[in-house]
Design a protein around this motif. Structure first.
Motif, PDB file in Angstrom:
ATOM      1  N   VAL A  69      72.134  41.057  54.839  1.00 20.37           N
ATOM      2  CA  VAL A  69      71.557  39.737  55.071  1.00 20.37           C
ATOM      3  C   VAL A  69      71.025  39.716  56.494  1.00 20.37           C
ATOM      4  N   SER A  70      69.805  39.237  56.653  1.00 26.05           N
ATOM      5  CA  SER A  70      69.187  39.154  57.972  1.00 26.05           C
ATOM      6  C   SER A  70      69.808  38.037  58.800  1.00 26.05           C
ATOM      7  N   LYS A  71      70.193  38.370  60.028  1.00 25.82           N
ATOM      8  CA  LYS A  71      70.694  37.349  60.950  1.00 25.82           C
ATOM      9  C   LYS A  71      69.573  36.390  61.352  1.00 25.82           C
ATOM     10  N   GLU A  72      68.335  36.868  61.279  1.00 24.00           N
ATOM     11  CA  GLU A  72      67.216  36.036  61.702  1.00 24.00           C
ATOM     12  C   GLU A  72      66.778  35.053  60.609  1.00 24.00           C
ATOM     13  N   SER A  73      66.491  35.565  59.418  1.00 24.11           N
ATOM     14  CA  SER A  73      65.957  34.694  58.359  1.00 24.11           C
ATOM     15  C   SER A  73      67.035  34.094  57.466  1.00 24.11           C
ATOM     16  N   GLY A  74      68.208  34.751  57.421  1.00 23.67           N
ATOM     17  CA  GLY A  74      69.257  34.304  56.515  1.00 23.67           C
ATOM     18  C   GLY A  74      69.054  34.746  55.079  1.00 23.67           C
ATOM     19  N   HIS A  75      68.024  35.528  54.818  1.00 26.25           N
ATOM     20  CA  HIS A  75      67.736  36.013  53.462  1.00 26.25           C
ATOM     21  C   HIS A  75      68.464  37.322  53.169  1.00 26.25           C
ATOM     22  N   PHE A  76      68.737  37.546  51.884  1.00 30.34           N
ATOM     23  CA  PHE A  76      69.158  38.878  51.456  1.00 30.34           C
ATOM     24  C   PHE A  76      67.985  39.811  51.735  1.00 30.34           C
ATOM     25  N   VAL A  77      68.262  40.965  52.317  1.00 23.39           N
ATOM     26  CA  VAL A  77      67.238  41.983  52.539  1.00 23.39           C
ATOM     27  C   VAL A  77      67.449  43.112  51.541  1.00 23.39           C
ATOM     28  N   THR A  78      68.699  43.461  51.288  1.00 20.74           N
ATOM     29  CA  THR A  78      69.048  44.404  50.223  1.00 20.74           C
ATOM     30  C   THR A  78      70.163  43.770  49.398  1.00 20.74           C
ATOM     31  N   GLY A  79      70.377  44.289  48.201  1.00 15.44           N
ATOM     32  CA  GLY A  79      71.474  43.803  47.375  1.00 15.44           C
ATOM     33  C   GLY A  79      71.080  42.741  46.363  1.00 15.44           C
ATOM     34  N   HIS A  80      69.782  42.583  46.131  1.00 17.39           N
ATOM     35  CA  HIS A  80      69.336  41.588  45.153  1.00 17.39           C
ATOM     36  C   HIS A  80      69.869  41.916  43.754  1.00 17.39           C
ATOM     37  N   GLY A  81      69.823  43.197  43.378  1.00 21.69           N
ATOM     38  CA  GLY A  81      70.338  43.605  42.068  1.00 21.69           C
ATOM     39  C   GLY A  81      71.840  43.413  41.963  1.00 21.69           C
ATOM     40  N   LEU A  82      72.556  43.741  43.035  1.00 17.99           N
ATOM     41  CA  LEU A  82      74.002  43.529  43.073  1.00 17.99           C
ATOM     42  C   LEU A  82      74.306  42.047  42.875  1.00 17.99           C
ATOM     43  N   TYR A  98      75.777  41.569  57.916  1.00 17.61           N
ATOM     44  CA  TYR A  98      74.747  40.836  58.644  1.00 17.61           C
ATOM     45  C   TYR A  98      74.091  41.771  59.650  1.00 17.61           C
ATOM     46  N   GLN A  99      72.769  41.873  59.589  1.00 19.87           N
ATOM     47  CA  GLN A  99      72.045  42.772  60.480  1.00 19.87           C
ATOM     48  C   GLN A  99      70.899  42.045  61.160  1.00 19.87           C
ATOM     49  N   SER A 100      70.606  42.489  62.374  1.00 22.53           N
ATOM     50  CA  SER A 100      69.474  41.957  63.137  1.00 22.53           C
ATOM     51  C   SER A 100      68.246  42.819  62.902  1.00 22.53           C
ATOM     52  N   PHE A 101      67.101  42.175  62.898  1.00 13.41           N
ATOM     53  CA  PHE A 101      65.826  42.861  62.778  1.00 13.41           C
ATOM     54  C   PHE A 101      64.946  42.401  63.928  1.00 13.41           C
ATOM     55  N   SER A 103      61.833  42.006  64.055  1.00  6.35           N
ATOM     56  CA  SER A 103      60.753  41.107  63.653  1.00  6.35           C
ATOM     57  C   SER A 103      60.804  40.911  62.139  1.00  6.35           C
ATOM     58  N   GLU A 104      60.026  39.957  61.668  1.00  7.96           N
ATOM     59  CA  GLU A 104      59.917  39.737  60.227  1.00  7.96           C
ATOM     60  C   GLU A 104      59.328  40.979  59.550  1.00  7.96           C
ATOM     61  N   LYS A 105      58.414  41.632  60.248  1.00  8.89           N
ATOM     62  CA  LYS A 105      57.786  42.855  59.725  1.00  8.89           C
ATOM     63  C   LYS A 105      58.832  43.963  59.543  1.00  8.89           C
ATOM     64  N   GLU A 106      59.747  44.103  60.496  1.00  8.04           N
ATOM     65  CA  GLU A 106      60.820  45.114  60.395  1.00  8.04           C
ATOM     66  C   GLU A 106      61.765  44.787  59.237  1.00  8.04           C
ATOM     67  N   GLU A 107      62.063  43.510  59.058  1.00 10.80           N
ATOM     68  CA  GLU A 107      62.921  43.067  57.960  1.00 10.80           C
ATOM     69  C   GLU A 107      62.281  43.426  56.615  1.00 10.80           C
ATOM     70  N   LEU A 108      60.995  43.141  56.488  1.00 14.17           N
ATOM     71  CA  LEU A 108      60.277  43.446  55.258  1.00 14.17           C
ATOM     72  C   LEU A 108      60.175  44.960  55.045  1.00 14.17           C
ATOM     73  N   ALA A 109      59.980  45.708  56.102  1.00 19.12           N
ATOM     74  CA  ALA A 109      59.912  47.175  55.988  1.00 19.12           C
ATOM     75  C   ALA A 109      61.228  47.728  55.461  1.00 19.12           C
ATOM     76  N   HIS A 110      62.364  47.180  55.927  1.00 17.31           N
ATOM     77  CA  HIS A 110      63.666  47.644  55.449  1.00 17.31           C
ATOM     78  C   HIS A 110      63.845  47.303  53.976  1.00 17.31           C
ATOM     79  N   LEU A 111      63.469  46.097  53.598  1.00 20.33           N
ATOM     80  CA  LEU A 111      63.556  45.681  52.195  1.00 20.33           C
ATOM     81  C   LEU A 111      62.740  46.613  51.305  1.00 20.33           C
ATOM     82  N   MET A 112      61.505  46.872  51.703  1.00 20.19           N
ATOM     83  CA  MET A 112      60.619  47.699  50.869  1.00 20.19           C
ATOM     84  C   MET A 112      61.079  49.155  50.829  1.00 20.19           C
ATOM     85  N   ALA A 113      61.570  49.670  51.940  1.00 22.03           N
ATOM     86  CA  ALA A 113      62.086  51.040  51.952  1.00 22.03           C
ATOM     87  C   ALA A 113      63.286  51.154  51.028  1.00 22.03           C
ATOM     88  N   ASP A 114      64.182  50.179  51.080  1.00 26.74           N
ATOM     89  CA  ASP A 114      65.357  50.184  50.206  1.00 26.74           C
ATOM     90  C   ASP A 114      64.931  50.160  48.737  1.00 26.74           C
TER      91      ASP A 114
END
Length: 133
Positions: A69-82, A98-101, A103-114
């Motif tokens: 979960v992003s500390k910045e946005s509060g959204h799940f970044v990984t674990g949607h299927g779980l 809880y992880q820091s990113f 920028s929003e771009k870095e958060e999205l990059a982690h989500l997409m890479a996962d």
């Protein structure tokens, strides 16, 4: 003695729990499934077939990876299927990290890479066959 009216305060809600599943990973907290929203830019769609298989794996192995979960946005970044699999099982909690990113771009990059890295792997069918025996 005069009967007392029922108390207007209800008992405190049960804390979120992963029960009956074992949790075998490190996590910052176990939170309610709806404590954080799914990431609005998550491009993965989990099919019923995938979620059914995920539930079978969870029942056998427990939870081995916390959702991020992003500390910045509060959204799940990984674990949607779980999250979806646990919800279908009636489980009320999910372990989160809880992880820091930066920028929003870095958060999205982690989500997409996962979402994508596992899809790029090539299966060694001989080793798979040997592992299943």
């Amino acid at each position: 003695m005069t009967p007392q009216p029922p108390s207007k305060s209800s008992p405190p809600p049960e804390p979120p729990s992963c029960s009956p599943l074992a949790v075998h990973c490190k996590f910052d907290a176990i939170v309610a499934l709806d404590a954080h929203p799914p990431h609005p830019k998550n491009d993965n769609v989990h099919t019923q077939e995938q979620l059914t298989l995920f539930v079978k794996i969870l029942k056998r192995q427990g939870i081995r990876r916390a959702a991020v979960v992003s500390k910045e946005s509060g959204h799940f970044v990984t674990g949607h299927g779980l999250r979806e699999a646990l919800q279908s099982m009636g489980v009320t909690g999910i372990p989160v990290d809880y992880q820091s990113f930066a920028s929003e771009k870095e958060e999205l990059a982690h989500l997409m890479a996962d979402n994508q890295l596992g899809k790029l792997a090539i299966r060694n069918d001989e080793l798979t066959e040997a592992n299943l025996q």
